[in-house]
Each structure stands twice: as structure tokens, then as C-alpha cells.
Design an enzyme around this catalytic site. Structure first.
Site, PDB file in Angstrom:
ATOM      1  N   VAL A  62     -31.956 -42.856 -58.178  1.00 33.48           N
ATOM      2  CA  VAL A  62     -31.716 -43.670 -59.370  1.00 33.48           C
ATOM      3  C   VAL A  62     -30.626 -44.706 -59.117  1.00 33.48           C
ATOM      4  CG1 VAL A  62     -30.871 -43.613 -61.742  1.00 33.48           C
ATOM      5  CG2 VAL A  62     -32.549 -41.930 -60.987  1.00 33.48           C
ATOM      6  N   GLU A  63     -29.563 -44.313 -58.449  1.00 31.94           N
ATOM      7  CA  GLU A  63     -28.428 -45.208 -58.261  1.00 31.94           C
ATOM      8  C   GLU A  63     -28.708 -46.353 -57.289  1.00 31.94           C
ATOM      9  OE1 GLU A  63     -25.811 -45.562 -59.870  1.00 31.94           O
ATOM     10  OE2 GLU A  63     -25.163 -43.673 -60.698  1.00 31.94           O
TER      11      GLU A  63
END
Length: 144
Positions: A62-63
């Protein structure tokens, strides 16, 4: 196990806008994580037994989308933008002794250590994950 699945689900669905603000740099490994990055993620998670490796994988996905040189461009102040695989803020990187935020090993191990500390502080994976994305201390100040 249900708590782990819920946190991963939250990571995968609740933060696509934040992930979209990450400037992607060409990565020779493509979108799929390299076996080296997976090794670092698994090894660091094994060092912190309260952090499931699936959580570390999800945070990285996600990051940064598994791009080691990803830099968030969300804030005008560079000290408030995450860097590297786990999008560490410069202050967090310094706290955990990171000398090169773009080093996959240092970034993943510091991010995992940070997740471990948050899980110990909040005792609830959902709150710990929310604190990770909010900058950790904001959740403590709100008392949630």
C-alpha cells in the site's frame, strides 16, 4: 487470525488515495516484489513476533507498491513525506537508526520495528495500523 485479515483488508481498501500520492520510480524488479525484499520483510517480521509478515507485506504494498525509491509527494514540507518501501518519515527513520532510508533492509526493519512498537502501545491491530498511517503519536493524542 480474524484480526490479521481485517487489518490487511483495511490496508488494501481503505488507503488507495494515500497510495496514489506516492511518486513511483522505475524499479528493475517491476511491480512484483523482489525475492530480496520479501526476504527482508519476512526476516524482520520474524524478529518481532507480534508483527505478522502478511501485515508487513501489506504495508509495503500500500505504501510504496514495492518500489524501494518511492517518495510520497502529499505534503509540501519534505519532512512530512514518507520515503522508501515502508514510507518512513525522516523523524521516524532517525528514531529507529536508519542511515539510508532507501536501503530496503534498513527501511523494512525500521518500519517493522515501528509497527511492533505501535502494536505494543495499542494492543489492537486496527488502531496500530491507523496510527502508522496517521504518524503514530496523533492517535495517542486523540486517546483512541
Amino acid at each position: 487470525m480474524r484480526g490479521k485479515v481485517s487489518a490487511i483488508f483495511i490496508l488494501a481498501l481503505a488507503f488507495p488515495v494515500y497510495a496514489a500520492n506516492v511518486k513511483r520510480v522505475k524499479n528493475t524488479d517491476g511491480v512484483a516484489p523482489s525475492s530480496t525484499y520479501l526476504y527482508y520483510a519476512d526476516a524482520c517480521a520474524a524478529h518481532y513476533p507480534n508483527v505478522p509478515k502478511e501485515l508487513v507485506h501489506s504495508v509495503i504494498l500500500v505504501e510504496s507498491g514495492w518500489h524501494a525509491r518511492a517518495v510520497a509527494t502529499k505534503n509540501k514540507n519534505p519532512n512530512l513525506n514518507g520515503q522508501g518501501l515502508m514510507q518512513l518519515l525522516p523523524s521516524t527513520a532517525a528514531t529507529y537508526g536508519v542511515s539510508d532510508v532507501f536501503s530496503p533492509a534498513q527501511n523494512i526493519c525500521a518500519g517493522t520495528h515501528y509497527l511492533s512498537d505501535l502494536l505494543n502501545s495499542f494492543s489492537d491491530m486496527r488502531l496500530a495500523v491507523a496510527a502508522y498511517y496517521a504518524g503514530g503519536r496523533r492517535q495517542e493524542r486523540k486517546g483512541t
